[in-house]
Structures are given as C-alpha cells and as structure tokens.
Design a protein around this motif. Structure first.
Motif, PDB file in Angstrom:
ATOM      1  N   LEU A 106       0.834  -1.202   0.000  1.00  0.00           N
ATOM      2  CA  LEU A 106       0.000   0.000   0.000  1.00  0.00           C
ATOM      3  C   LEU A 106       0.873   1.259   0.000  1.00  0.00           C
ATOM      4  N   ALA A 107       1.883   1.278   0.830  1.00  0.00           N
ATOM      5  CA  ALA A 107       2.801   2.426   0.865  1.00  0.00           C
ATOM      6  C   ALA A 107       3.454   2.613  -0.499  1.00  0.00           C
ATOM      7  N   SER A 108       3.831   1.516  -1.141  1.00  0.00           N
ATOM      8  CA  SER A 108       4.434   1.604  -2.476  1.00  0.00           C
ATOM      9  C   SER A 108       3.426   2.110  -3.503  1.00  0.00           C
ATOM     10  N   ALA A 109       2.200   1.600  -3.454  1.00  0.00           N
ATOM     11  CA  ALA A 109       1.160   2.027  -4.401  1.00  0.00           C
ATOM     12  C   ALA A 109       0.867   3.514  -4.266  1.00  0.00           C
ATOM     13  N   LEU A 110       0.883   4.005  -3.032  1.00  0.00           N
ATOM     14  CA  LEU A 110       0.630   5.431  -2.788  1.00  0.00           C
ATOM     15  C   LEU A 110       1.849   6.301  -3.084  1.00  0.00           C
ATOM     16  N   GLY A 111       3.015   5.683  -3.187  1.00  0.00           N
ATOM     17  CA  GLY A 111       4.241   6.461  -3.317  1.00  0.00           C
ATOM     18  C   GLY A 111       4.516   7.218  -2.037  1.00  0.00           C
ATOM     19  N   ALA A 112       4.119   6.630  -0.921  1.00  0.00           N
ATOM     20  CA  ALA A 112       4.194   7.299   0.378  1.00  0.00           C
ATOM     21  C   ALA A 112       5.633   7.461   0.844  1.00  0.00           C
ATOM     22  N   SER A 113       5.924   8.651   1.318  1.00  0.00           N
ATOM     23  CA  SER A 113       7.243   8.908   1.875  1.00  0.00           C
ATOM     24  C   SER A 113       7.217   8.926   3.400  1.00  0.00           C
ATOM     25  N   ASP A 114       6.009   8.917   3.985  1.00  0.00           N
ATOM     26  CA  ASP A 114       5.904   8.851   5.441  1.00  0.00           C
ATOM     27  C   ASP A 114       4.605   8.150   5.852  1.00  0.00           C
ATOM     28  N   GLY A 115       4.544   7.808   7.126  1.00  0.00           N
ATOM     29  CA  GLY A 115       3.396   7.078   7.652  1.00  0.00           C
ATOM     30  C   GLY A 115       2.090   7.849   7.600  1.00  0.00           C
ATOM     31  N   TRP A 116       2.164   9.170   7.654  1.00  0.00           N
ATOM     32  CA  TRP A 116       0.938   9.966   7.612  1.00  0.00           C
ATOM     33  C   TRP A 116       0.163   9.726   6.322  1.00  0.00           C
ATOM     34  N   GLN A 117       0.862   9.561   5.206  1.00  0.00           N
ATOM     35  CA  GLN A 117       0.192   9.350   3.933  1.00  0.00           C
ATOM     36  C   GLN A 117      -0.598   8.039   3.939  1.00  0.00           C
ATOM     37  N   VAL A 118      -0.011   6.994   4.473  1.00  0.00           N
ATOM     38  CA  VAL A 118      -0.680   5.695   4.521  1.00  0.00           C
ATOM     39  C   VAL A 118      -1.831   5.743   5.521  1.00  0.00           C
ATOM     40  N   LEU A 119      -1.575   6.320   6.690  1.00  0.00           N
ATOM     41  CA  LEU A 119      -2.611   6.427   7.720  1.00  0.00           C
ATOM     42  C   LEU A 119      -3.799   7.233   7.211  1.00  0.00           C
ATOM     43  N   THR A 120      -3.523   8.350   6.559  1.00  0.00           N
ATOM     44  CA  THR A 120      -4.594   9.189   6.033  1.00  0.00           C
ATOM     45  C   THR A 120      -5.402   8.452   4.977  1.00  0.00           C
ATOM     46  N   PHE A 121      -4.728   7.742   4.089  1.00  0.00           N
ATOM     47  CA  PHE A 121      -5.442   6.969   3.071  1.00  0.00           C
ATOM     48  C   PHE A 121      -6.358   5.946   3.726  1.00  0.00           C
ATOM     49  N   LEU A 122      -5.839   5.202   4.691  1.00  0.00           N
ATOM     50  CA  LEU A 122      -6.621   4.139   5.327  1.00  0.00           C
ATOM     51  C   LEU A 122      -7.797   4.667   6.146  1.00  0.00           C
ATOM     52  N   GLU A 123      -7.707   5.903   6.627  1.00  0.00           N
ATOM     53  CA  GLU A 123      -8.751   6.439   7.508  1.00  0.00           C
ATOM     54  C   GLU A 123      -9.657   7.474   6.856  1.00  0.00           C
ATOM     55  N   THR A 124      -9.508   7.683   5.552  1.00  0.00           N
ATOM     56  CA  THR A 124     -10.341   8.655   4.849  1.00  0.00           C
ATOM     57  C   THR A 124     -11.438   7.927   4.074  1.00  0.00           C
ATOM     58  N   ARG A 135      -9.544   1.117   5.517  1.00  0.00           N
ATOM     59  CA  ARG A 135      -9.293   0.241   6.676  1.00  0.00           C
ATOM     60  C   ARG A 135     -10.531  -0.563   7.026  1.00  0.00           C
ATOM     61  N   ALA A 136     -11.679   0.099   7.141  1.00  0.00           N
ATOM     62  CA  ALA A 136     -12.923  -0.607   7.469  1.00  0.00           C
ATOM     63  C   ALA A 136     -13.279  -1.613   6.384  1.00  0.00           C
ATOM     64  N   ALA A 137     -13.058  -1.237   5.136  1.00  0.00           N
ATOM     65  CA  ALA A 137     -13.358  -2.149   4.025  1.00  0.00           C
ATOM     66  C   ALA A 137     -12.498  -3.411   4.123  1.00  0.00           C
ATOM     67  N   LEU A 138     -11.218  -3.247   4.407  1.00  0.00           N
ATOM     68  CA  LEU A 138     -10.342  -4.407   4.580  1.00  0.00           C
ATOM     69  C   LEU A 138     -10.805  -5.274   5.743  1.00  0.00           C
ATOM     70  N   GLU A 139     -11.180  -4.634   6.839  1.00  0.00           N
ATOM     71  CA  GLU A 139     -11.637  -5.374   8.013  1.00  0.00           C
ATOM     72  C   GLU A 139     -12.922  -6.134   7.728  1.00  0.00           C
ATOM     73  N   GLN A 140     -13.697  -5.660   6.747  1.00  0.00           N
ATOM     74  CA  GLN A 140     -14.964  -6.313   6.409  1.00  0.00           C
ATOM     75  C   GLN A 140     -14.845  -7.234   5.200  1.00  0.00           C
ATOM     76  N   GLY A 141     -13.616  -7.498   4.774  1.00  0.00           N
ATOM     77  CA  GLY A 141     -13.408  -8.507   3.744  1.00  0.00           C
ATOM     78  C   GLY A 141     -13.220  -8.026   2.321  1.00  0.00           C
ATOM     79  N   VAL A 142     -13.185  -6.725   2.083  1.00  0.00           N
ATOM     80  CA  VAL A 142     -12.882  -6.238   0.740  1.00  0.00           C
ATOM     81  C   VAL A 142     -11.454  -6.675   0.411  1.00  0.00           C
ATOM     82  N   SER A 143     -11.240  -7.081  -0.819  1.00  0.00           N
ATOM     83  CA  SER A 143      -9.933  -7.629  -1.184  1.00  0.00           C
ATOM     84  C   SER A 143      -8.832  -6.571  -1.136  1.00  0.00           C
ATOM     85  N   ALA A 144      -7.662  -7.030  -0.747  1.00  0.00           N
ATOM     86  CA  ALA A 144      -6.492  -6.158  -0.727  1.00  0.00           C
ATOM     87  C   ALA A 144      -6.204  -5.650  -2.134  1.00  0.00           C
ATOM     88  N   LYS A 145      -6.461  -6.480  -3.135  1.00  0.00           N
ATOM     89  CA  LYS A 145      -6.234  -6.085  -4.528  1.00  0.00           C
ATOM     90  C   LYS A 145      -7.068  -4.850  -4.884  1.00  0.00           C
TER      91      LYS A 145
END
Length: 156
Positions: A106-124, A135-145
């Motif tokens: 996920l960090a690679s897909a986002l091109g994230a240079s810090d944790g805030w970018q990944v955290l923000t993506f997962l919580e928006t 994050r909620a979608a993953l927890e409910q079974g949406v595919s990582a792909k």
C-alpha cells in the motif's frame, strides 16, 4: 471561478471557512496558516488517540525488538508517524492479520514517503467504497487487490 476547498482529515473543525466565493481563487496567507495550524492540531490529536502505541508497545505486540519496529517503519512495512517529542507512534490495529500484509504494498502504491500518507489513506472515507474507509473495508473482507487499485489510482 475555482475556490479552495478542503476534503481531507486535516480539515479540522477549527479550519477557516473557505467556501465563500471570492474574486481571488487562491487562499490568503492567513487562510493557509489556519489550514496548517488545523493540520498540526489534527496530527497532535491523532497521535494521542487510544489506538496509537509507542514503538516499545509495538515491539511487545509484534514479538520483535524496538530496533526492528524502527526498521519496519523506515522500510514502510508498518505505519509509524513521527511523535512530536521523540520517536514514533503507531496505530495498534495495523498488526491485525487482515491489514498487516497489505501495508508495504500500500505504501508503495501510494508512493508514500511517510506514515501519515498511509494512515490518512486508510482512515479517509472513499466514494469507491460507498463512503467506507479503506481500513474498514479491509476489516470487512474487501480484497487487498481492490484497496491497492484505489491507492494506485489516488497516487496518479
């Protein structure tokens, strides 16, 4: 004429109301400063949230050393956000089996240079997920792909 609008978790309740149309499409210096202050306030509050743990706590949770946790943060294998005082804070939930394997890709897909970018993506909330957070979608079974495809699209 375009006006500045804010649609991120950094749009804090104390952020200025920029919805009023003005002849100048750019934010003023005062508006920009207010947005930056609200972002800093959001980050402070987020780091103090109950789900955020220290690197020592993460090491105990993951069965690793603090040095290993710091290496994982540096390699983007886990989410670590710079703590204002020293070190990092980490969301505890990232060590869950349905989230852990996706963090580095996920960090690679986002091109994230810090944790805030990944955290923000997962919580928006994302419209592509019917308003759910990734994050909620993953927890409910949406595919990582699917989540990785969203992250790739967002990065471009």
């Amino acid at each position: 004429m375009n006006t500045l609008s804010i649609s991120s978790p950094f749009a804090h309740r104390n952020a200025p109301d920029l919805s009023q149309a003005s002849p100048d499409p750019y934010a003023t210096a005062a508006q920009s400063a207010a947005v930056l202050r609200s972002g800093a306030q959001y980050r402070r509050e987020r780091m103090e949230a109950d789900d955020m743990i220290t690197t020592d706590d993460a090491a105990l949770l993951a069965g690793a050393s603090r040095v290993t946790i710091n290496a994982w943060i540096k390699s983007r294998r886990c989410i670590g956000v710079s703590h204002l005082r020293r070190g990092f804070k980490l969301p505890r939930w990232q060590f869950e089996p349905n989230l852990w394997p996706i963090l580095q890709p996920l960090a690679s897909a986002l091109g994230a240079s810090d944790g805030w970018q990944v955290l923000t993506f997962l919580e928006t909330p994302a419209s592509a997920l019917d308003g759910q957070t990734p994050r909620a979608a993953l927890e409910q079974g949406v595919s990582a792909k699917h989540i990785l495809a969203l992250a790739t699209a967002e990065a471009h």
